[in-house]
Design a protein around this motif. Structure first.
Motif, mmCIF file in Angstrom:
data_model
loop_
_atom_site.group_PDB
_atom_site.id
_atom_site.type_symbol
_atom_site.label_atom_id
_atom_site.label_comp_id
_atom_site.label_asym_id
_atom_site.label_seq_id
_atom_site.Cartn_x
_atom_site.Cartn_y
_atom_site.Cartn_z
ATOM 1 N N ARG A 24 3.009 -0.864 3.617
ATOM 2 C CA ARG A 24 2.679 -1.623 2.404
ATOM 3 C C ARG A 24 1.757 -2.790 2.750
ATOM 4 O O ARG A 24 0.871 -3.136 1.982
ATOM 5 C CB ARG A 24 3.956 -2.129 1.740
ATOM 6 N N THR A 28 -1.858 -3.555 1.137
ATOM 7 C CA THR A 28 -2.160 -4.863 0.550
ATOM 8 C C THR A 28 -3.446 -5.431 1.134
ATOM 9 O O THR A 28 -4.287 -5.963 0.403
ATOM 10 C CB THR A 28 -1.000 -5.846 0.783
ATOM 11 N N ARG A 64 -3.245 0.637 -5.438
ATOM 12 C CA ARG A 64 -2.117 -0.038 -6.095
ATOM 13 C C ARG A 64 -1.031 0.970 -6.455
ATOM 14 O O ARG A 64 0.158 0.689 -6.321
ATOM 15 C CB ARG A 64 -2.598 -0.786 -7.338
ATOM 16 N N PHE A 67 0.702 1.814 -3.329
ATOM 17 C CA PHE A 67 1.560 0.691 -2.953
ATOM 18 C C PHE A 67 2.877 0.735 -3.712
ATOM 19 O O PHE A 67 3.943 0.559 -3.146
ATOM 20 C CB PHE A 67 0.821 -0.632 -3.224
#
Length: 72
Positions: A24, A28, A64, A67
């Motif tokens: 993650r 990011t 996203r 994620f």
């Protein structure tokens, strides 16, 4: 600068045995880099820049989603 961000994003997208192949944190970082590249391109008024922004925004949306799907 832009090509390296694109190459990094491409490297982040594959899935391995149903699980993301990156953390993650790495996702990011890639999202932050895309946002930075989009911001830089936004100062240009060329058609090529606008097309690149659209492509980067789409890639950012994909990351996203990846994620959100990744386990914490």
């Amino acid at each position: 600068m832009m090509a390296s961000a694109h190459a990094r994003c491409r490297a982040l997208s594959p899935f391995c045995e149903g699980r993301p192949s990156v953390t993650r944190h790495e996702i990011t970082q890639a999202i932050e880099k895309l946002t930075e590249d989009i911001r830089t391109l936004s100062y240009s008024s060329t058609k090529a820049a606008a097309e690149k922004i659209l492509h980067l925004q789409q890639r950012r949306r994909e990351l996203r989603a990846q994620f959100e799907a990744a386990e914490p």
